[in-house]
Scaffold this motif. Structure first.
Motif, PDB file in Angstrom:
ATOM      1  N   UNK A 157       0.847  -1.207   0.000  1.00 52.86           N
ATOM      2  CA  UNK A 157       0.000   0.000   0.000  1.00 52.86           C
ATOM      3  C   UNK A 157       0.878   1.252   0.000  1.00 52.86           C
ATOM      4  N   UNK A 193       0.971   3.568  -2.087  1.00 51.52           N
ATOM      5  CA  UNK A 193       0.410   4.682  -2.860  1.00 51.52           C
ATOM      6  C   UNK A 193      -1.032   4.915  -2.441  1.00 51.52           C
ATOM      7  N   UNK A 194      -1.483   6.129  -2.627  1.00 54.39           N
ATOM      8  CA  UNK A 194      -2.906   6.414  -2.412  1.00 54.39           C
ATOM      9  C   UNK A 194      -3.498   7.067  -3.660  1.00 54.39           C
ATOM     10  N   UNK A 195      -3.266   8.368  -3.864  1.00 53.36           N
ATOM     11  CA  UNK A 195      -3.871   8.980  -5.061  1.00 53.36           C
ATOM     12  C   UNK A 195      -3.153   8.559  -6.329  1.00 53.36           C
ATOM     13  N   UNK A 196      -1.916   8.112  -6.207  1.00 54.43           N
ATOM     14  CA  UNK A 196      -1.187   7.581  -7.355  1.00 54.43           C
ATOM     15  C   UNK A 196      -0.461   8.608  -8.196  1.00 54.43           C
ATOM     16  N   UNK A 209       3.286   8.535  -7.666  1.00 52.55           N
ATOM     17  CA  UNK A 209       3.756   7.144  -7.661  1.00 52.55           C
ATOM     18  C   UNK A 209       4.716   6.795  -8.809  1.00 52.55           C
ATOM     19  N   UNK A 216       8.302  14.113  -3.497  1.00 49.72           N
ATOM     20  CA  UNK A 216       7.303  14.462  -2.480  1.00 49.72           C
ATOM     21  C   UNK A 216       6.047  13.636  -2.686  1.00 49.72           C
ATOM     22  N   UNK A 272       2.164  13.446  -0.837  1.00 41.73           N
ATOM     23  CA  UNK A 272       1.321  14.145   0.133  1.00 41.73           C
ATOM     24  C   UNK A 272       0.330  13.189   0.809  1.00 41.73           C
ATOM     25  N   UNK A 273       0.247  11.949   0.315  1.00 43.34           N
ATOM     26  CA  UNK A 273      -0.803  11.046   0.810  1.00 43.34           C
ATOM     27  C   UNK A 273      -0.337  10.049   1.859  1.00 43.34           C
ATOM     28  N   UNK A 274       0.810   9.455   1.675  1.00 46.05           N
ATOM     29  CA  UNK A 274       1.133   8.225   2.415  1.00 46.05           C
ATOM     30  C   UNK A 274       1.947   8.443   3.679  1.00 46.05           C
ATOM     31  N   UNK A 275       2.444   9.659   3.895  1.00 42.40           N
ATOM     32  CA  UNK A 275       3.342   9.872   5.026  1.00 42.40           C
ATOM     33  C   UNK A 275       4.646   9.107   4.870  1.00 42.40           C
ATOM     34  N   UNK A 276       4.894   8.574   3.675  1.00 42.41           N
ATOM     35  CA  UNK A 276       6.113   7.834   3.285  1.00 42.41           C
ATOM     36  C   UNK A 276       6.262   6.476   3.976  1.00 42.41           C
ATOM     37  N   UNK A 277       5.522   6.252   5.050  1.00 46.44           N
ATOM     38  CA  UNK A 277       5.679   5.027   5.843  1.00 46.44           C
ATOM     39  C   UNK A 277       5.654   3.791   4.936  1.00 46.44           C
ATOM     40  N   UNK A 278       4.603   3.699   4.128  1.00 45.19           N
ATOM     41  CA  UNK A 278       4.458   2.507   3.279  1.00 45.19           C
ATOM     42  C   UNK A 278       5.318   2.569   2.023  1.00 45.19           C
TER      43      UNK A 278
END
Lengths: 779, 161
Positions: free
Chosen positions: B95, B97-100, B103, B134, B136-142
Motif C-alpha cells: 500500500x 500509494x494512495x492517489x497515485x 507514484x 514528495x 502528500x498522501x502516504x506519510x512515506x511510511x508505506x
C-alpha cells in the motif's frame, strides 16, 4: 465472510493503473480541437484595475481569444458564493463581498485572475499573457488578521465594515464567566494556528467543452464532488443549466479539501469554451496552486481553561480570530464555526464552554477547509491547554486527561455535539503502552546525561465526521443536504456495478466499497466495479470530504444492496419453489436452508432480466438505488503520543517514537485505514514542524513554491506505530466512523507538547522550526 | 522547432518540438506517455522522474533536445508485459500509494536507489535518498516499506536471471 470481505486488508484494485502509469488524470486527457488557457494574474495584493489592454496579446501567434473580467461580468456570469450562512451574535447575517471569477475593477489578493488568454498551445497562451497590459493603481493591503482589524485598516469589501465578516458565538457566556470566577486554577494560552497550503500533488486542472447544437457543456475537472460542482455552477453561477452540464472528475491526484470548492478557473474555462467555440483546457502549475488553491487554518486564539481544586475542568473560554482571506470560499464560514467550536469539548466533560469566533477579510488567498477543517484547530487548542494545565498544576498530563475524560455515553456537550460512543481510556492505555510511557523519565534522564533534551507529548483528539445529517447541517446554515446516494446494478451475467456519489481521490473506494459487496454476497471483488465521479453516470452525490465516504457513502450502498438482496431472494425462492424466508446467501449462491437446493447469483440475475419466470407482478431487472441520511455525526477519537529529542545547540527536533491509537469503529480494510492515518499524521506533523504560508506585510506570498514552503519529505518523518481500539458506531449499520482526518487532527498537538516538554518553555508557535526552537531554549 | 530522435521504452521515436520543450512535455504531449507527471515548477517534487540511460532524472529539468540520442525509460516501460516490475508489485502489496499521482516518479526513483545500493538498503538510506520525491498522501511510511521490500525482490529477480 469471504477472504475479500469486511475486515480484510485486501490489496487495492485501483493500484494497477497507477503503478503502470495508466491512471487518467485531467491533464492526461486530450479533446479534439482543444485550446489552452493561461490566466493573467494580479501581482498586487490590493489594487484598482484602471485598464486592461489586450490588443498586443490578440496579435500573438496562436491566440484564439483574450477575455477579461469585465466581459465575464457583462455576460452575467454569477459571483462565487459561500454556501454556509453564519449569523453574528447581533443577529445580522455574514457580510459577503462580491467575488467575480475574474476581477473587473479591484483585485484583492496576489494571484487573482484578471484576464485569460486562450491559444492553440500552452506556451502560446503563456507568451501572449505576458503581452496583456494591466494598469493598476495600488491600494494599501491588510495581509494578516491583526492588520485587517487594526483601526484605519484598508477596507476590502464595502459590505464588511472593519473587514469583519461575522462575529459568532456558541455556548453560555454568563455561566462560563461565573465558572471562571469560581475556579481554583485558570490556565490560559495565546495560540496561533499557522496557515497551510494543501498542496495535493496533482495541480488543479479543467477541460471545458461546449457542444453548440446540443447547448451542452462537459467539464473534466479535479473535483472531490462533481455533483456539487454541477449544482453550484448551474444554480448560482449561470454557466449552464444543470441538465445541460456534465461534470467528470476522473482520477484525481489528492484533494485534502482543496478540491471541494468551485474555483474561478473552471468557471472561466466553461464560459470561455462557449465564447471561443473551442474546447478549453487549463492546467495549473505549482505556483498557481500556492496562489489560488484555498489555504487552510490561520487562526489567532486566546484560550482559557478553568479547574476546580480537584483538577476537574469546570469551564473553557475561547476567542478566535479566523482569517478567511480576500473572499468567502464555498464552505469557508463553516470551518471556524460549526466545524471548530463544536469540538472544543474534546474528550472531556466540560460543563461550561463559551466560544466567540470573529472572521475577517485579508488581502490573501481565500481560506477554506483543509484536512480536518476546524477540528485540528479545536483539538490543538484543547490539547495544548490540557498539557499546559498539567505542567501548571504539576500533575501527570495523561492522568489529568484521564480524570476529565467523558466515560458515560451518549454525552451532550455544551456546544451542540452529542457524542454517541467512545472509550477514551482504552485509546490512551493503548498508546501509553506502545510508547512505554512509564519508562519515559528514565529515558529522559539518560538523554540528559548525553546532553540531549527529551520530551513526551500527549494528544487526545475527537472529531465529528461522516458529515451529515442533512437536517442538522441545514439548521446550522448549510446550503445543501449532506446525505449520500448509491445504486447497485446486478447485470444479467451476475457481475455488479456500484454507482456512488462519493468520490475517490486516493482513499481506495474501488476496493473498500467492493469489499462490502463481497461480504454480503460471498463473491470475489473482481466481479464488482465501482462507478463514481461522473454526473452523467451517477444519479446524484455529495462527494468526499469530512471522512464521510464509509459512514455515509458506504451505508447508502448497503441500503441499496439490501433492496437488491430482498428482490433476488424473492426470485431465488420462486425458482427453487421454496419459501422466501428460507433463502440464505452464501458464496455467491442463494440456498434453501436445511436442503441442498441452491441457485447461483448469475442464474438469479439472468432470470431477473429474461423475466420468463418471475413471481407474479414482479418488475423485471435487478438494480436498486438508495439515499442515506444518518441521524448524527460519527465521532472517531484516539490518543497520540510522541517522544522527541531536541538538540539545544541547533534547535533541531528529531523523533524518537510516534504512536497512534485510534478508534474508528469497524475497519473495512485495515491496510487502507492505516495508510490514511499515516498520511494524516504527515500533514499534522508537517504543520507542527515545517509548513506555513508566509505573507509579507504588503500581501506578497513569500512561500509560493516548493523551494520556499517546507513540505514534509521522507527524511522528515518517522515510521509510525499504530494500534486500534474499537467501539462500534451506533449511528450506522456498519458501525464505521471514518479515519481520513484523524492523523491531521491529533498529531500537531502531540508534537508541540513533546517539544515544549523537552525544552521546558511553553511558548512555541508552529511551525516549530529549529530557529524558533533555538530561540525558545536560549531566549 | 527541431527534430529530436531518441529511444523511449525500447522504441525509436522522433518528435518535432520547440527548442524550449522539456523532456517531460515531449513524453506527455508528443508521445502520449502520461504516466510521467508534473507536480511542480521547480524540480522539487520528483513526480516526473524517468530513467535516462539507466539513471533516474527529473524529466522537467532536461530539455527534450538534451535527451536526443539517449535511452529513456518511463513508468510505462518497466513491466514485462503483464508481469509487473518488482518495485511496482512491492508498491501495490505494501500500500505504497494512495492517489497515485507521485507514484510513477517515486517508483522510478526507487528502482534507481536499489540499483545504486546493490540491494543493500536500510530505512535511513531509503528515507535520505527519497527526499527528492514528495508524496502528500502516504506519510512515506508505506513507500519506505515498499522500497525495502522491492530491494529484496529485485535481488531475487537478478539472481534468477
Amino acid at each position: 465472510m469471504g477472504v475479500e470481505g469486511i475486515g480484510a486488508s485486501v490489496v487495492r484494485k485501483e493500484d494497477r493503473r497507477f503503478i503502470t502509469g495508466k491512471g487518467r488524470y485531467v491533464d492526461d486527457i486530450k479533446v479534439m480541437g482543444m485550446t489552452h488557457a493561461h490566466f493573467v494574474r494580479s501581482p498586487h495584493a490590493h489594487a484598482k484595475i484602471k485598464s486592461v489592454d489586450t490588443a498586443e496579446a490578440m496579435k500573438m501567434p496562436g491566440v484564439v481569444g483574450v477575455l477579461t473580467g469585465q466581459q465575464i461580468v457583462d455576460d452575467k456570469i454569477g459571483n462565487l458564493i459561500c454556501g454556509w450562512a453564519i449569523t453574528s451574535k447581533d443577529g445580522t447575517g455574514m457580510k459577503m463581498g462580491a467575488w467575480p471569477a475574474m476581477a473587473p475593477e479591484t483585485v484583492r489578493f496576489v494571484g487573482q485572475a484578471v484576464a485569460v488568454v486562450i491559444a492553440e498551445t500552452k506556451n502560446q497562451a503563456r507568451d501572449a499573457a505576458e503581452a496583456v497590459v494591466v494598469n493598476y493603481e495600488e491600494l494599501p493591503a491588510a495581509a494578516d488578521i491583526r492588520a485587517a482589524i487594526a483601526p484605519g485598516a484598508p477596507q476590502l469589501h464595502p459590505e464588511a465594515p472593519g473587514n469583519v465578516i461575522y462575529d459568532w458565538t456558541i455556548g453560555e457566556e454568563a455561566a462560563t464567566d461565573a465558572a471562571f470566577k469560581a475556579a481554583a486554577n485558570v490556565v490560559s494560552l495565546d495560540i496561533t494556528n499557522n496557515r497551510l497550503v494543501p498542496n495535493a500533488m496533482e495541480p488543479r486542472a479543467a477541460i471545458a467543452e461546449y457542444n453548440e447544437p446540443e447547448e451542452h457543456f462537459t467539464l473534466y475537472t479535479t473535483s472531490q464532488n462533481p455533483h456539487v460542482a454541477r449544482l453550484v455552477l448551474s444554480a448560482f453561477y449561470n454557466i449552464a443549466q444543470e441538465h445541460k452540464l456534465r461534470v467528470v472528475a476522473p482520477d484525481v491526484g489528492g484533494g485534502f479539501g482543496s478540491k471541494i470548492f468551485i474555483y474561478p478557473e473552471e468557471m472561466v474555462a466553461l464560459w470561455a469554451s462557449k465564447k471561443v467555440g473551442r474546447p478549453v483546457k487549463w492546467t495549473g502549475d505549482r505556483t498557481e496552486a500556492f496562489l489560488t488553491d484555498a489555504h487552510g487554518r490561520d487562526h489567532l486564539t486566546k484560550a482559557e481553561m478553568a479547574f476546580d481544586k480537584d483538577n476537574k475542568v469546570t469551564a473553557l473560554r475561547v476567542k478566535t480570530y479566523a482569517n478567511l482571506g480576500a473572499y468567502m470560499s464555498l464552505f469557508s464560514s463553516s470551518v471556524p464555526t460549526y466545524l471548530y467550536a463544536t469540538l472544543l469539548s474534546g474528550q472531556y466533560n466540560i460543563p461550561n464552554i463559551f466560544a466567540e469566533v470573529i472572521s475577517v477579510y485579508t488581502n490573501t488567498v481565500p481560506v477554506d477547509a483543509y484536512r480536518g477543517a476546524g477540528r485540528p484547530e479545536a483539538s490543538f487548542v484543547v490539547e495544548r491547554l490540557m498539557e499546559t494545565a498539567a505542567r501548571q498544576l504539576k500533575v501527570d498530563p495523561a492522568e489529568l486527561r484521564r480524570k476529565n475524560f467523558i466515560t458515560q455515553f451518549p454525552h451532550q456537550t455544551p456546544v451542540i455535539m452529542a457524542y454517541d460512543i467512545g472509550d477514551f481510556n482504552a485509546s490512551l492505555d493503548s498508546a501509553m503502552k506502545a510508547i512505554d510511557y512509564a519508562g519515559f523519565p528514565a529515558r529522559k534522564a539518560k538523554a540528559k546525561s548525553e546532553g540531549k533534551l527529551r520530551g513526551i507529548g500527549v494528544s487526545c483528539y475527537i472529531e465529528a465526521c461522516g458529515i451529515a445529517p442533512s437536517k442538522a447541517v441545514g439548521s446550522l446554515g448549510a446550503g445543501v443536504g449532506l446525505w449520500e446516494s448509491a445504486e447497485v446494478r446486478v447485470n444479467p451475467v451476475g457481475t455488479i456495478e456500484v454507482l456512488t456519489g462519493s468520490h475517490s481521490h486516493g482513499q481506495g473506494h474501488e476496493t473498500t466499497f467492493c469489499q462490502l459487496i463481497a461480504e454480503r454476497l460471498g463473491i470475489p471483488i473482481s466481479q464488482v466495479q465501482i462507478v463514481h465521479g461522473d454526473t452523467d453516470k451517477v444519479q446524484f452525490g455529495m462527494g468526499t470530504y469530512g471522512s464521510r465516504s464509509a459512514a455515509v457513502g458506504l451505508t447508502a450502498i448497503l441500503k441499496a444492496m439490501e433492496k437488491v438482496e430482498a428482490k433476488a431472494k424473492k426470485i431465488a425462492a420462486h425458482q427453487l419453489e421454496a419459501s422466501e424466508g428460507d433463502i440464505v446467501i452464501e458464496n455467491g449462491e442463494f440456498k434453501v436452508t436445511g436442503t441442498d437446493k441452491s441457485i447461483a447469483l448469475p442464474m438469479v440475475a439472468l432470470a431477473a432480466y429474461t423475466a420468463h419466470n418471475l413471481p407474479d407482478g414482479m418488475e423485471p431487472g435487478l438494480k436498486e438505488g438508495a439515499f442515506y441520511d444518518p441521524t448524527n455525526f460519527t465521532f472517531p477519537a484516539g490518543a497520540y503520543i510522541c517522544e522527541m529529542e531536541v538538540d539545544s545547540a541547533t534547535g533541531k527536533s528529531s523523533f524518537v517514537n510516534f504512536v497512534a491509537a485510534d478508534d474508528f469503529g469497524r475497519l473495512i480494510n485495515p491496510m487502507i485505514v492505516e495508510g490514511q492515518v499515516h498520511g494524516g499524521l504527515a500533514q499534522g506533523i508537517g504543520q507542527a514542524l515545517l509548513e506555513g504560508a508566509v505573507y509579507d506585510s504588503s500581501g506578497q506570498l513569500l512561500t509560493a513554491s516548493f523551494m520556499d514552503y517546507a513540505m514534509p519529505r521522507s527524511d522528515d518523518l518517522p515510521s509510525f506505530k499504530l494500534s486500534h481500539t474499537t467501539t462500534l458506531c451506533p449511528g450506522n449499520p456498519l458501525g464505521v466512523k471514518g479515519c481520513g482526518e484523524a492523523g491531521a487532527i491529533g498529531a500537531s498537538a502531540a508534537v508541540i507538547n513533546a517539544i515544549t516538554d523537552a525544552i521546558g518553555n511553553n511558548n512555541l508557535e508552529m511551525p516549530a522550526t529549529p530557529d524558533r526552537v533555538w530561540h525558545a531554549i536560549h531566549g | 522547432m527541431s527534430t529530436v530522435k531518441l529511444t523511449v521504452n525500447g522504441k525509436a521515436v522522433s518528435a518535432d518540438v520547440e527548442d524550449r520543450t522539456l523532456l517531460v512535455h515531449l513524453l506527455r504531449e508528443n508521445l502520449n506517455l502520461t504516466g510521467t507527471h508534473v507536480g511542480c515548477d521547480t524540480s522539487q517534487c520528483g513526480a516526473c522522474v524517468v530513467h535516462i540511460d539507466g539513471r533516474a532524472v527529473k524529466s522537467c529539468t532536461v530539455l527534450a533536445a538534451q535527451a536526443a540520442g539517449s535511452n529513456v525509460t518511463t513508468i510505462e516501460g518497466i513491466a514485462k508485459g503483464d508481469e509487473l516490475h518488482p518495485m511496482q508489485a512491492a508498491f501495490r502489496d505494501n500500500h505504497g500509494l494512495q492517489c497515485g499521482y507521485c507514484t510513477p516518479g517515486m517508483i522510478m526513483s526507487a528502482i534507481d536507489i536499489v540499483h545504486r545500493h546493490s540491494g543493500q538498503l536500510d530505512e535511513e538510506t531509503v528515507r535520505t535518498e527519497l527526499e527528492g520525491n514528495i508524496c502528500r498522501c502516504t506519510g512515506y511510511h508505506n513507500i519506505v516499506k515498499s522500497v525495502l521490500d522491492a530491494a529484496g525482490r529485485m535481488k531475487v529477480a537478478q539472481a534468477a536471471e
